[in-house]
Write an enzyme that holds these catalytic residues in place. Structure first.
Site, PDB file in Angstrom:
ATOM      1  N   LYS A   5      -9.273  17.239   0.507  1.00  0.00           N
ATOM      2  CA  LYS A   5      -8.303  16.324   1.119  1.00  0.00           C
ATOM      3  C   LYS A   5      -8.206  16.618   2.607  1.00  0.00           C
ATOM      4  CE  LYS A   5      -6.618  13.780  -2.188  1.00  0.00           C
ATOM      5  NZ  LYS A   5      -6.697  12.315  -2.142  1.00  0.00           N
ATOM      6  N   GLY A 102       5.766   3.425  -7.369  1.00  0.00           N
ATOM      7  CA  GLY A 102       4.954   3.226  -6.179  1.00  0.00           C
ATOM      8  C   GLY A 102       4.439   1.803  -6.141  1.00  0.00           C
ATOM      9  N   GLY A 104       2.072   0.806  -3.529  1.00  0.00           N
ATOM     10  CA  GLY A 104       1.024   0.807  -2.517  1.00  0.00           C
ATOM     11  C   GLY A 104      -0.206   0.048  -2.987  1.00  0.00           C
ATOM     12  N   VAL A 106      -3.097   0.945  -4.473  1.00  0.00           N
ATOM     13  CA  VAL A 106      -3.588   1.187  -5.833  1.00  0.00           C
ATOM     14  C   VAL A 106      -2.653   0.536  -6.846  1.00  0.00           C
ATOM     15  CG1 VAL A 106      -4.008   2.954  -7.590  1.00  0.00           C
ATOM     16  CG2 VAL A 106      -4.844   3.294  -5.258  1.00  0.00           C
ATOM     17  N   ALA A 107      -1.362   0.706  -6.629  1.00  0.00           N
ATOM     18  CA  ALA A 107      -0.383   0.126  -7.555  1.00  0.00           C
ATOM     19  C   ALA A 107      -0.479  -1.392  -7.596  1.00  0.00           C
ATOM     20  CB  ALA A 107       1.031   0.561  -7.161  1.00  0.00           C
TER      21      ALA A 107
END
Length: 250
Positions: A5, A102, A104, A106-107
């Site tokens: 990361k 969430g 965002g 991806v959601a």
């Protein structure tokens, strides 16, 4: 691939992004190919274009595979269906209530697939405008961020930051399945065993949220986009079913 990361500490709302991401690119270049960067929370293909000015060790570029978030969301959706098959004997999510924490990128991708299948969506996020988008596009029911854990439902889908399955939330969740896109969903290793003891089926995050990584790998290997989707469809089903068949935690 996977596991690394990069973290940039700062205000994600800043407009002058080029100097920041070019500096990030110079640091990536200094690693000599030992690390490849791509989008994650708070970044976009435009940011990766700035990184590309300084290094070739970057993926998720707009003129290649682009933002990996939609593929990640698709993988979570497929993993959720595999979990449903394991838990209820059918992979159908029509009529099931999914609590999405969430809202965002991806959601949103996950919610689109769930909405198209006929699932009922309950969503929360600290950003009210993001919740509003999901409510408007997919007919989701909005709830306050802390209230998401107390909602009755079939699936809890953590799609924000990690460690939302912890000593506080475990006793509040009233779902049969946990399957989401966030990383490091368990606050501690023992929480996996506690989920099993409470009868909640947990789809390992690092299995079902790997779609973006598959997309990035496809970009680096030069796969055409349809091939990425087909390969990932197969990989997601196989990996999810294998993982779910060996879930007993030791």
């Amino acid at each position: 691939m996977g596991g690394g990361k990069a973290v940039i500490i700062g205000d994600n709302r800043r407009a002058d992004r080029e100097p920041l991401f070019r500096a990030h690119g110079r640091f990536i270049q200094s690693l000599g190919g030992r690390y490849i960067t791509a989008e994650d929370i708070g970044t976009t293909p435009a940011d990766m274009a700035f990184v590309r000015c300084e290094t070739a060790h970057v993926a998720g570029l707009a003129d290649r595979s682009g933002d990996p978030s939609p593929v990640t969301g698709f993988g979570v959706y497929m993993g959720m269906k595999a979990a449903a098959k394991r838990r209820w004997g059918s992979d159908s999510l029509a009529g099931r209530t999914v609590l999405v924490q969430g809202a965002g990128k991806v959601a949103v991708a996950l919610c689109r697939h769930l909405h198209e299948e006929g699932a009922r969506l309950v969503v929360s996020d600290i950003a009210a405008d993001k919740v509003g988008r999901v409510v408007e596009e997919f007919g989701a029911e909005p709830v306050a961020p802390e209230a998401i854990y107390d909602q009755p439902g079939d699936v809890y889908a953590p799609c924000a930051l990690g460690a939302t399955i912890n000593d506080d939330t475990l006793g509040r969740l009233r779902v049969g399945i946990i399957a989401g896109g966030a990383n490091n969903q368990l606050a501690q290793d023992r929480h996996g065993a506690e989920l099993e003891a409470r009868g909640m089926l947990y789809a390992p995050d690092f299995v079902i949220n790997g779609g973006g990584l598959v997309s990035v790998y496809g970009e680096l290997k030069g796969w055409p986009e349809p091939q990425i989707i087909v390969r990932f469809w197969i990989i997601s089903i196989i990996c999810s079913l294998v993982a779910l068949s060996t879930l007993k935690l030791r």
